[in-house]
Design a protein around this motif. Structure first.
Motif, PDB file in Angstrom:
ATOM      1  N   CYS A  56       0.848  -1.198   0.000  1.00 43.16           N
ATOM      2  CA  CYS A  56       0.000   0.000   0.000  1.00 43.16           C
ATOM      3  C   CYS A  56       0.883   1.248   0.000  1.00 43.16           C
ATOM      4  O   CYS A  56       0.578   2.225  -0.661  1.00 43.16           O
ATOM      5  N   GLU A  57       1.974   1.213   0.739  1.00 41.77           N
ATOM      6  CA  GLU A  57       2.984   2.272   0.729  1.00 41.77           C
ATOM      7  C   GLU A  57       4.339   1.603   0.624  1.00 41.77           C
ATOM      8  O   GLU A  57       4.604   0.625   1.315  1.00 41.77           O
ATOM      9  N   ILE A  58       5.205   2.145  -0.201  1.00 45.06           N
ATOM     10  CA  ILE A  58       6.540   1.584  -0.375  1.00 45.06           C
ATOM     11  C   ILE A  58       7.559   2.668  -0.078  1.00 45.06           C
ATOM     12  O   ILE A  58       7.465   3.772  -0.608  1.00 45.06           O
ATOM     13  N   SER A  59       8.511   2.354   0.778  1.00 44.73           N
ATOM     14  CA  SER A  59       9.601   3.272   1.104  1.00 44.73           C
ATOM     15  C   SER A  59      10.914   2.583   0.726  1.00 44.73           C
ATOM     16  O   SER A  59      11.177   1.475   1.190  1.00 44.73           O
ATOM     17  N   VAL A  60      11.715   3.241  -0.114  1.00 44.98           N
ATOM     18  CA  VAL A  60      12.963   2.639  -0.592  1.00 44.98           C
ATOM     19  C   VAL A  60      14.136   3.515  -0.199  1.00 44.98           C
ATOM     20  O   VAL A  60      14.156   4.711  -0.488  1.00 44.98           O
ATOM     21  N   ASP A  61      15.113   2.907   0.465  1.00 49.59           N
ATOM     22  CA  ASP A  61      16.373   3.579   0.765  1.00 49.59           C
ATOM     23  C   ASP A  61      17.527   2.702   0.284  1.00 49.59           C
ATOM     24  O   ASP A  61      18.680   3.020   0.486  1.00 49.59           O
ATOM     25  N   GLY A  62      17.198   1.579  -0.328  1.00 53.01           N
ATOM     26  CA  GLY A  62      18.192   0.645  -0.847  1.00 53.01           C
ATOM     27  C   GLY A  62      18.081   0.536  -2.349  1.00 53.01           C
ATOM     28  O   GLY A  62      17.821   1.524  -3.037  1.00 53.01           O
ATOM     29  N   GLN A  63      18.242  -0.695  -2.875  1.00 56.80           N
ATOM     30  CA  GLN A  63      18.237  -0.912  -4.325  1.00 56.80           C
ATOM     31  C   GLN A  63      17.040  -1.766  -4.718  1.00 56.80           C
ATOM     32  O   GLN A  63      16.787  -2.794  -4.117  1.00 56.80           O
TER      33      GLN A  63
ATOM     34  N   ARG B 192      18.128   3.552  -5.015  1.00 55.19           N
ATOM     35  CA  ARG B 192      18.573   3.282  -6.382  1.00 55.19           C
ATOM     36  C   ARG B 192      17.492   2.406  -7.004  1.00 55.19           C
ATOM     37  O   ARG B 192      17.378   1.230  -6.670  1.00 55.19           O
ATOM     38  N   VAL B 193      16.693   2.987  -7.900  1.00 59.89           N
ATOM     39  CA  VAL B 193      15.573   2.265  -8.489  1.00 59.89           C
ATOM     40  C   VAL B 193      15.743   2.193  -9.989  1.00 59.89           C
ATOM     41  O   VAL B 193      16.000   3.203 -10.649  1.00 59.89           O
ATOM     42  N   ARG B 194      15.604   0.976 -10.528  1.00 63.91           N
ATOM     43  CA  ARG B 194      15.683   0.744 -11.963  1.00 63.91           C
ATOM     44  C   ARG B 194      14.451  -0.052 -12.362  1.00 63.91           C
ATOM     45  O   ARG B 194      14.287  -1.193 -11.931  1.00 63.91           O
ATOM     46  N   GLY B 195      13.534   0.579 -13.129  1.00 63.59           N
ATOM     47  CA  GLY B 195      12.337  -0.135 -13.551  1.00 63.59           C
ATOM     48  C   GLY B 195      11.134   0.773 -13.655  1.00 63.59           C
ATOM     49  O   GLY B 195      11.261   1.976 -13.854  1.00 63.59           O
ATOM     50  N   ILE B 196       9.951   0.201 -13.474  1.00 62.38           N
ATOM     51  CA  ILE B 196       8.690   0.918 -13.615  1.00 62.38           C
ATOM     52  C   ILE B 196       8.072   1.104 -12.230  1.00 62.38           C
ATOM     53  O   ILE B 196       7.974   0.156 -11.454  1.00 62.38           O
ATOM     54  N   MET B 197       7.657   2.352 -11.936  1.00 65.32           N
ATOM     55  CA  MET B 197       7.010   2.659 -10.656  1.00 65.32           C
ATOM     56  C   MET B 197       5.585   3.098 -10.918  1.00 65.32           C
ATOM     57  O   MET B 197       5.364   4.017 -11.708  1.00 65.32           O
ATOM     58  N   GLU B 198       4.621   2.451 -10.257  1.00 60.15           N
ATOM     59  CA  GLU B 198       3.213   2.804 -10.377  1.00 60.15           C
ATOM     60  C   GLU B 198       2.674   3.160  -9.003  1.00 60.15           C
ATOM     61  O   GLU B 198       2.770   2.355  -8.080  1.00 60.15           O
ATOM     62  N   ALA B 199       2.109   4.363  -8.872  1.00 66.42           N
ATOM     63  CA  ALA B 199       1.525   4.790  -7.600  1.00 66.42           C
ATOM     64  C   ALA B 199       0.673   6.026  -7.823  1.00 66.42           C
ATOM     65  O   ALA B 199       0.824   6.727  -8.832  1.00 66.42           O
TER      66      ALA B 199
ATOM     67  N   LYS C 211       4.828  -1.297  -7.336  1.00 66.64           N
ATOM     68  CA  LYS C 211       3.415  -0.943  -7.436  1.00 66.64           C
ATOM     69  C   LYS C 211       2.892  -0.662  -6.026  1.00 66.64           C
ATOM     70  O   LYS C 211       2.847  -1.549  -5.183  1.00 66.64           O
ATOM     71  N   ALA C 212       2.511   0.610  -5.801  1.00 71.45           N
ATOM     72  CA  ALA C 212       2.002   1.012  -4.487  1.00 71.45           C
ATOM     73  C   ALA C 212       0.555   1.445  -4.631  1.00 71.45           C
ATOM     74  O   ALA C 212       0.206   2.179  -5.553  1.00 71.45           O
ATOM     75  N   GLY C 213      -0.285   1.005  -3.696  1.00 70.24           N
ATOM     76  CA  GLY C 213      -1.675   1.409  -3.703  1.00 70.24           C
ATOM     77  C   GLY C 213      -1.840   2.892  -3.446  1.00 70.24           C
ATOM     78  O   GLY C 213      -2.757   3.526  -3.953  1.00 70.24           O
ATOM     79  N   ASP C 214      -0.932   3.472  -2.663  1.00 70.29           N
ATOM     80  CA  ASP C 214      -1.028   4.895  -2.347  1.00 70.29           C
ATOM     81  C   ASP C 214       0.228   5.659  -2.759  1.00 70.29           C
ATOM     82  O   ASP C 214       0.199   6.479  -3.649  1.00 70.29           O
ATOM     83  N   LYS C 215       1.371   5.372  -2.104  1.00 67.81           N
ATOM     84  CA  LYS C 215       2.534   6.235  -2.279  1.00 67.81           C
ATOM     85  C   LYS C 215       3.832   5.445  -2.314  1.00 67.81           C
ATOM     86  O   LYS C 215       3.994   4.466  -1.596  1.00 67.81           O
ATOM     87  N   ILE C 216       4.765   5.910  -3.135  1.00 65.36           N
ATOM     88  CA  ILE C 216       6.139   5.404  -3.153  1.00 65.36           C
ATOM     89  C   ILE C 216       7.030   6.532  -2.664  1.00 65.36           C
ATOM     90  O   ILE C 216       6.948   7.651  -3.167  1.00 65.36           O
ATOM     91  N   THR C 217       7.863   6.241  -1.669  1.00 63.67           N
ATOM     92  CA  THR C 217       8.829   7.216  -1.155  1.00 63.67           C
ATOM     93  C   THR C 217      10.227   6.733  -1.491  1.00 63.67           C
ATOM     94  O   THR C 217      10.620   5.634  -1.090  1.00 63.67           O
ATOM     95  N   LEU C 218      10.979   7.544  -2.216  1.00 62.34           N
ATOM     96  CA  LEU C 218      12.368   7.232  -2.531  1.00 62.34           C
ATOM     97  C   LEU C 218      13.241   8.115  -1.661  1.00 62.34           C
ATOM     98  O   LEU C 218      13.281   9.324  -1.825  1.00 62.34           O
ATOM     99  N   ARG C 219      13.927   7.507  -0.713  1.00 62.13           N
ATOM    100  CA  ARG C 219      14.776   8.250   0.202  1.00 62.13           C
ATOM    101  C   ARG C 219      16.114   8.552  -0.468  1.00 62.13           C
ATOM    102  O   ARG C 219      16.365   8.135  -1.593  1.00 62.13           O
ATOM    103  N   SER C 220      16.967   9.263   0.214  1.00 65.16           N
ATOM    104  CA  SER C 220      18.180   9.819  -0.405  1.00 65.16           C
ATOM    105  C   SER C 220      19.148   8.784  -0.961  1.00 65.16           C
ATOM    106  O   SER C 220      19.879   9.068  -1.893  1.00 65.16           O
ATOM    107  N   ARG C 221      19.172   7.573  -0.433  1.00 64.71           N
ATOM    108  CA  ARG C 221      20.114   6.561  -0.922  1.00 64.71           C
ATOM    109  C   ARG C 221      19.444   5.524  -1.810  1.00 64.71           C
ATOM    110  O   ARG C 221      20.024   4.478  -2.095  1.00 64.71           O
TER     111      ARG C 221
END
Length: 183
Positions: free
Chosen positions: A130-137, A155-162, A143-153
């Motif tokens: 429902c919510e995704i928080s990423v600080d890694g790789q 590293r995302v490669r691909g498709i993000m849906e939110a 795919k997040a039902g509500d929100k994706i949070t990309l923190r300062s560190r």
């Protein structure tokens, strides 16, 4: 009492103190989220975990968003935890919050729950919550039902849906950002 008795007494007292100190250090390492072997090599200033702020808190309207920790998922909540030294190959389906500190080669699905990938965490293939928080790789589809949070560190490669995307300074994105399809 003879000198031998006093020496034995001192030896037992010293061993007791060593055991107590070892237990205290072990508890400190476990709460910092690092494996025991890595925690002894990392300086104390770097061994602290990420700041914990409830996901419901908002930084909108605060005087300085930079001085306050960003809203994130709490590592202290109940749920599934994939440790730093853990590597999973396959599909992980959880009906509770998920915290990934290790490596998952496959899908992570927690449809109605938050998912957090910490600094040491890596996920390849598919990540859903429902919510995704990423600080890694992360490599693959998020795919997040509500929100994706990309923190300062992050590293995302691909498709993000939110519905919403929050991207902190320093995060790297290589791929597409798409709105969540209606329905």
């Amino acid at each position: 009492m003879g000198i031998q008795t006093w020496l034995i007494f001192l030896g037992v007292a010293a061993m007791t103190l060593i055991v107590w100190d070892g237990r205290r250090r072990k508890r400190k390492r476990l709460t910092s989220g690092l494996p025991e072997s890595a925690a002894s090599r990392v300086p104390a200033a770097q061994a602290h975990p990420l700041p914990v702020v409830s996901a419901s808190e908002s930084l909108v309207g605060t005087p300085s968003a930079e001085t306050q920790p960003a809203a994130s998922l709490s590592c202290d909540t109940e749920g599934s935890r994939i440790g730093v030294a853990t590597r999973v190959s396959g599909k992980l389906v959880a009906n509770e919050p998920v915290v990934v500190k290790g490596c998952i080669e496959g899908a992570v699905i927690a449809q109605d729950h938050p998912v957090m990938v910490t600094t040491s965490g890596r996920v390849s293939s598919y990540l859903e919550g429902c919510e995704i928080s990423v600080d890694g790789q992360v490599a693959g589809r998020l795919k997040a039902g509500d929100k994706i949070t990309l923190r300062s560190r992050a590293r995302v490669r691909g498709i993000m849906e939110a519905k919403r995307l929050e991207c902190h300074a320093g995060a790297h994105i290589q791929g597409e950002v798409a709105p969540l399809p209606a329905g």
